[in-house]
Design a protein around this motif. Structure first.
Motif, PDB file in Angstrom:
ATOM      1  N   PHE A  27      49.237  22.983  22.792  1.00 12.48           N
ATOM      2  CA  PHE A  27      50.179  23.751  23.612  1.00 12.48           C
ATOM      3  C   PHE A  27      51.325  22.865  24.095  1.00 12.48           C
ATOM      4  N   SER A  65      47.451  21.091  28.825  1.00 12.60           N
ATOM      5  CA  SER A  65      46.349  22.003  29.185  1.00 12.60           C
ATOM      6  C   SER A  65      44.980  21.336  29.095  1.00 12.60           C
ATOM      7  N   LEU A 112      41.674  19.887  31.043  1.00 10.41           N
ATOM      8  CA  LEU A 112      40.991  20.212  32.297  1.00 10.41           C
ATOM      9  C   LEU A 112      41.043  18.970  33.194  1.00 10.41           C
ATOM     10  N   TRP A 158      39.588  18.067  35.829  1.00 13.88           N
ATOM     11  CA  TRP A 158      38.328  17.618  36.442  1.00 13.88           C
ATOM     12  C   TRP A 158      37.345  17.061  35.409  1.00 13.88           C
ATOM     13  N   ARG A 159      37.754  17.022  34.146  1.00 10.65           N
ATOM     14  CA  ARG A 159      36.909  16.444  33.091  1.00 10.65           C
ATOM     15  C   ARG A 159      37.610  15.208  32.544  1.00 10.65           C
ATOM     16  N   LEU A 195      34.566  19.333  24.531  1.00 10.29           N
ATOM     17  CA  LEU A 195      34.458  20.793  24.697  1.00 10.29           C
ATOM     18  C   LEU A 195      35.008  21.560  23.494  1.00 10.29           C
ATOM     19  N   LEU A 235      45.168  27.431  31.500  1.00  8.93           N
ATOM     20  CA  LEU A 235      43.829  26.919  31.169  1.00  8.93           C
ATOM     21  C   LEU A 235      42.963  28.034  30.599  1.00  8.93           C
ATOM     22  N   MET A 280      43.940  28.349  27.081  1.00  9.13           N
ATOM     23  CA  MET A 280      43.356  27.249  26.311  1.00  9.13           C
ATOM     24  C   MET A 280      41.885  27.560  25.977  1.00  9.13           C
ATOM     25  N   PHE A 288      36.031  29.132  23.699  1.00  9.58           N
ATOM     26  CA  PHE A 288      34.929  28.820  24.603  1.00  9.58           C
ATOM     27  C   PHE A 288      34.158  30.115  24.838  1.00  9.58           C
ATOM     28  N   THR A 348      30.701  28.824  29.021  1.00 15.11           N
ATOM     29  CA  THR A 348      31.467  27.572  28.996  1.00 15.11           C
ATOM     30  C   THR A 348      32.769  27.750  29.760  1.00 15.11           C
ATOM     31  N   ARG A 356      31.895  27.876  33.503  1.00 15.35           N
ATOM     32  CA  ARG A 356      31.393  26.617  34.046  1.00 15.35           C
ATOM     33  C   ARG A 356      32.458  25.514  34.056  1.00 15.35           C
ATOM     34  N   HIS A 357      33.197  25.404  32.963  1.00 16.75           N
ATOM     35  CA  HIS A 357      34.114  24.267  32.837  1.00 16.75           C
ATOM     36  C   HIS A 357      35.554  24.577  33.229  1.00 16.75           C
ATOM     37  N   VAL A 358      35.929  25.852  33.185  1.00 10.23           N
ATOM     38  CA  VAL A 358      37.340  26.193  33.469  1.00 10.23           C
ATOM     39  C   VAL A 358      37.483  26.895  34.819  1.00 10.23           C
ATOM     40  N   PRO A 361      35.323  25.050  38.428  1.00 10.79           N
ATOM     41  CA  PRO A 361      35.974  23.932  39.135  1.00 10.79           C
ATOM     42  C   PRO A 361      37.209  24.372  39.921  1.00 10.79           C
ATOM     43  N   GLN A 362      37.903  25.395  39.434  1.00  9.25           N
ATOM     44  CA  GLN A 362      39.078  25.888  40.175  1.00  9.25           C
ATOM     45  C   GLN A 362      38.652  26.682  41.398  1.00  9.25           C
TER      46      GLN A 362
END
Lengths: 222, 255
Positions: free
Chosen positions: A78, A82, A84, A86-87, A95, B152, B155, B161, B165, B168-170, B173-174
């Motif tokens: 993109f 984009s 994450l 926090w990862r 992922l 996100l 994405m 995903f 997933t 849990r991952h996107v 956390p937000q």
């Protein structure tokens, strides 16, 4: 046999920003993409290039898209990386691995993109150019059979853009690339579809001679 | 224990601040010399008495059990409702006015009605307390869901995903800052409302004990139970919530 066939004749694709508007965003655009070919969609901002990419990948509903050999596994880069936040960089890439994919490929992938040693860092430690390269690593980790690139080199410094260009050229995966920068388009594409008008249509097609890419860039600037 | 300079300084500030409060309290009780304001020494003695008899552990334990049940119920129920309302506009249009109504309903009304409709039972008390917090949790999580980053989300869809997933991952956390906010305010509200529910309809718990002390004009008892409970809540904040918050926010500190 082509890999992708796009024919929007007879379909009205509205602008995502003005849902319900009478004026469609995309007109009767039609083109094919052959296996191994890199096709660029070149046009001004807001002309619907990204919308067309999303439509092709099925991220927005629509019609007029056909994959004669079956839908390949796609991966995106993109305009915004984009990632994450926090990862870690490596976790972001992991992922995107296909099911059963081996995480062990990640360090080598990062190394090949000049990000060796950055796998354990959070994305907010990376510069924009590094984050963009991490996003490319994520796309490549997905073992794509088809790449969708949305302004992948935008606002990168010259050396970062060149490094990315080389990585993408080396892979030479069938790719649909979106950009409004003539230099990026000419550097990466085999064929350029020049978009314009309202609703957007293909105004011109330029086949890029790999030995004379600068001429394609000049043509696009003209 | 190895405390860093800043952390050590913070701890010292807290201890000094609490000591200052104790000194002020002591001075006030000496000056007023009244039964209605026993000093910290008298309250500490009463606290010791309650601990030794086992009453403190029993009443504090049952109250904490009610707090934990109501907290979990309101957090889980409110989160599911809030995420659903934030995700689906039509659902929000239907239930928004319900939410506004419930969030403004006085805690006392919900407790009284729960006791009338469900009987003077343990579950009625817990449900009533949970219902008091659930609407505000739902509102917080609805705002969190509305604020999810669409890029996100795109994405996650582009990389195919799965729903779990993605969540849990996107999304999660937000939503975490909103969940933490709901937990903080939830804990603060729930333990106060639990005491009211205990005063009105239970025969044990800190609220019940405070009611008994009130009947006997036993201010030292009231303060002993209040301080014990406040210490437990502070402990939860310092030992559970703050370390958890630091852990999940470590990516922010990395920049």
């Amino acid at each position: 046999m082509s890999l992708l066939r796009v024919d929007l004749s007879g379909y009205a694709i509205p602008s995502p920003a003005s849902a319900g508007a009478m004026q469609p965003l995309l007109g009767p655009i039609a083109f094919d993409l052959a296996p191994g070919e890199v096709v660029a969609l070149f046009g001004p901002s807001g002309c619907g290039k990204t919308t067309l990419l999303k439509l092709i990948d099925g991220l927005i509903p629509g019609a007029g898209i056909a994959w004669p050999k079956g839908k390949p596994r796609t991966a995106w880069v993109f305009q915004e990386p984009s990632l994450l936040p926090w990862r870690s960089v490596a976790d972001n890439i992991a992922l995107a691995l296909p099911q059963g994919g081996d995480r062990a490929i990640i360090p080598a992938l990062l190394e090949s993109l000049g990000l060796g040693g950055w796998g354990g860092s959070f994305p907010n430690r990376l510069s924009l150019g590094m984050a963009r390269r991490a996003a490319v690593a994520r796309a490549l980790a997905a073992s794509p059979e088809f790449l969708l690139l949305d302004e992948p080199l935008a606002s990168l410094d010259a050396s970062s853009a060149e490094a990315l260009r080389q990585v993408l050229q080396k892979r030479h995966l069938p790719t649909l690339l979106v950009s409004h920068d003539p230099a990026d388009v000419a550097a990466l594409a085999d064929r350029v579809l020049v978009l314009g008008g309202s609703p957007t249509v293909i105004r011109d097609t330029i086949v890029v001679d790999p030995t004379q890419r600068h001429r394609a860039a000049q043509l696009l600037i003209g | 224990m190895n405390l860093g300079g800043a952390a050590g300084e913070r701890l010292l500030s807290r201890i000094v601040s609490l000591c200052l409060l104790g000194v002020l309290w002591h001075v006030a009780s000496v000056v007023t010399h009244s039964r209605t304001l026993p000093g910290p020494v008298a309250v500490a003695a009463r606290l010791q008495e309650e601990i030794a008899s086992g009453a403190m552990a029993h009443h504090l334990g049952i109250t904490l059990f009610r707090v934990a049940c109501a907290f979990l119920l309101s957090l889980v129920g409110g989160s599911i409702l809030g995420i659903a309302l934030g995700r689906w506009g039509r659902l929000d249009a239907v239930f928004d006015s319900w939410l506004i109504g419930f969030v403004n309903l006085p805690a006392l009304v919900i407790i009284v009605l729960a006791y009338i409709w469900l009987g003077m039972t343990e579950s009625a008390a817990i449900i009533a307390v949970a219902l008091n917090k659930l609407p505000s949790t739902a509102i917080l999580l609805r705002e969190g869901t509305r604020a999810l980053d669409p890029q996100l989300n795109l994405m996650a869809r582009a990389f195919r995903f799965g729903p779990w997933t993605s969540f849990r991952h996107v999304a999660l956390p937000q939503l975490t800052p909103y969940l933490l906010g709901a937990s903080r305010s939830g804990l603060a509200l729930i333990w106060k409302v639990v005491l009211v529910a205990e005063i009105l309809g239970r025969s044990d718990g800190v609220g019940f004990q405070i009611e008994v002390c009130f009947q006997l004009f036993d201010v030292a008892g009231i303060l002993a139970y209040t301080i014990a409970f406040a210490l437990v809540v502070l402990g939860l904040e310092w030992l559970l919530l703050q370390p958890f918050e630091r852990r999940i926010n470590r990516w922010r500190l990395a920049s």
